[in-house]
Enzyme design. Structure first.
Site, PDB file in Angstrom:
ATOM      1  N   ASP A 253       0.831  -1.197   0.000  1.00  0.00           N
ATOM      2  CA  ASP A 253       0.000   0.000   0.000  1.00  0.00           C
ATOM      3  C   ASP A 253       0.871   1.254   0.000  1.00  0.00           C
ATOM      4  O   ASP A 253       1.787   1.377   0.816  1.00  0.00           O
ATOM      5  CB  ASP A 253      -0.913  -0.006   1.231  1.00  0.00           C
ATOM      6  CG  ASP A 253      -1.911   1.130   1.202  1.00  0.00           C
ATOM      7  OD1 ASP A 253      -2.844   1.078   0.396  1.00  0.00           O
ATOM      8  OD2 ASP A 253      -1.738   2.091   1.980  1.00  0.00           O
TER       9      ASP A 253
ATOM     10  N   GLU B  51       1.031  -0.091  -5.052  1.00  0.00           N
ATOM     11  CA  GLU B  51      -0.085   0.844  -5.205  1.00  0.00           C
ATOM     12  C   GLU B  51       0.492   2.264  -5.188  1.00  0.00           C
ATOM     13  O   GLU B  51       0.293   3.027  -4.253  1.00  0.00           O
ATOM     14  CB  GLU B  51      -1.114   0.631  -4.090  1.00  0.00           C
ATOM     15  CG  GLU B  51      -2.429   1.372  -4.296  1.00  0.00           C
ATOM     16  CD  GLU B  51      -2.689   2.431  -3.234  1.00  0.00           C
ATOM     17  OE1 GLU B  51      -3.697   3.147  -3.368  1.00  0.00           O
ATOM     18  OE2 GLU B  51      -1.896   2.546  -2.290  1.00  0.00           O
TER      19      GLU B  51
END
Length: 386
Positions: free
Chosen positions: A12, A54
């Site tokens: 993330d 991401e």
């Protein structure tokens, strides 16, 4: 995670993984050093597991998360193609493909062996993160262009059929991102709100919305990479406004496109006359075409066609077995593309098969045109060479 059978580990926001006072805390060199260490550990301990970054940052920065210089291809194995996603929404709103095409040289720098996650929507907002230089190259003012896009998708323009909302508005700069489901932003929500007593108008609006949905999905599927479909988009889920009644969600309008799954509407896919069935069947057929042609896989074989018509984006993809042309009309009007576009980037073809309609076409002379209906796409394979 690998011992549990995980094939892909999503990291993330790697652009923010390292913090340091006095910096932007974004895209710092230490973030890339950490990713290289993680990748090296994965390569030694569990080489079958891939890393998905991401990194939703500027296009030139996204590319660095695959690795650079001696570490090229040695950071993340995959990344979300958020830039392409946003560029497609730009083209759909404007009917003009020049901003999208201006950004492609950077995206084509992705190393062979790494790949994209391609998508039209996800659980997050749509950020207009493509570079000002791409907007300027198309002849637009970057600030005014982004303002138009925000107004269009927020439904602030009288002629817009989109039903979205602005998220995380910066009151100083007016920067904002866009919320809304694929179907709502493509006009299906507004089409379904048309009075049933006006059947011709309602039917035409629904048909155009379905065309837009399938156009957007087709480009995502055929570009190469791993296609991702966000839940509900496979049958045309519109915005869910029930979040407004939940104090834990009401402050964040992204919940409008994170719907409570409507199993009753989803069941309508079994009835061919419904709009849900049209979208579901269309999505299935797109995925079948994606699987059918090996050259549509991510093989660093994508060549964008010269934009002889600013409303049309197209590319050719080839391998030893097949040559495929993909064309996309982002305009609400009929578009005409010279047949020369099919000869400019590869050897001239004599006949083509269009796989969405099943038509077989003769390639015409350069002063004649291949015709695309409003928001129509075409996937054509060469069946005979000139």
């Amino acid at each position: 995670y690998a011992n549990l059978g995980i094939d892909v580990l999503r990291i993330d926001a790697p652009a923010f993984i390292w913090k340091e006072k006095g910096t932007s805390c974004q895209n710092l060199p230490q973030a890339h050093a950490l990713l290289r260490l993680i990748k090296a550990a994965v390569h030694i301990a569990t080489p079958g597991m891939a890393l998905l970054g991401e990194a939703i940052v500027a296009p030139r920065e996204i590319m660095k998360y695959f690795g650079t210089e001696d570490f090229r291809g040695k950071e993340c194995d995959m990344a979300y193609n958020a830039t392409q996603m946003a560029l497609q929404w730009d083209a759909l709103a404007t009917g003009d493909t020049r901003v999208m095409l201006a950004a492609q040289p950077v995206l084509l720098e992705k190393p062979l062996g790494n790949t994209w996650i391609t998508y039209t929507r996800c659980h997050d907002d749509i950020g207009l993160g493509f570079e000002d230089s791409s907007i300027s190259a198309a002849g637009f003012n970057p600030y005014e262009h982004r303002k138009f896009l925000k107004d269009y998708y927020a439904g602030a323009l009288s002629y817009s059929t989109a039903r979205g909302a602005l998220f995380s508005v910066n009151p100083r700069t007016q920067d904002a991102r866009i919320s809304g489901s694929l179907a709502a932003l493509c006009g299906l929500e507004s089409a379904l709100s048309i009075d049933p007593e006006k059947p011709a108008e309602r039917t035409a609006a629904i048909e155009m919305a379905v065309r837009k949905i399938l156009l957007m999905q087709a480009m995502s599927f055929f570009l190469g990479g791993i296609p991702m479909v966000f839940y509900g988009d496979e049958w045309g889920a519109v915005n869910d406004y029930s979040f407004l009644n939940d104090p834990g969600k009401a402050y964040d309008n992204r919940w409008m496109h994170r719907p409570v799954y409507n199993w009753k509407k989803m069941a309508r896919i079994d009835h061919p006359e419904t709009v849900e069935a049209q979208i579901f069947t269309g999505t299935q057929n797109l995925l079948r075409l994606r699987k059918k042609f090996s050259c549509l896989a991510d093989q660093a074989n994508l060549v964008w066609l010269t934009p002889h018509n600013i409303h049309v984006a197209g590319f050719v993809r080839e391998n030893k077995q097949e040559t495929i042309f993909a064309l996309f009309n982002f305009s609400s009007s009929t578009a005409y593309l010279t047949w020369y576009a099919f000869k400019e980037k590869t050897r001239p073809a004599k006949t083509l098969k269009e796989h969405w309609s099943g038509q077989v076409l003769e390639v015409g002379p350069d002063n004649e045109y291949f015709v695309l209906a409003p928001h129509q796409f075409a996937l054509l394979s060469v069946t005979a060479w000139a």
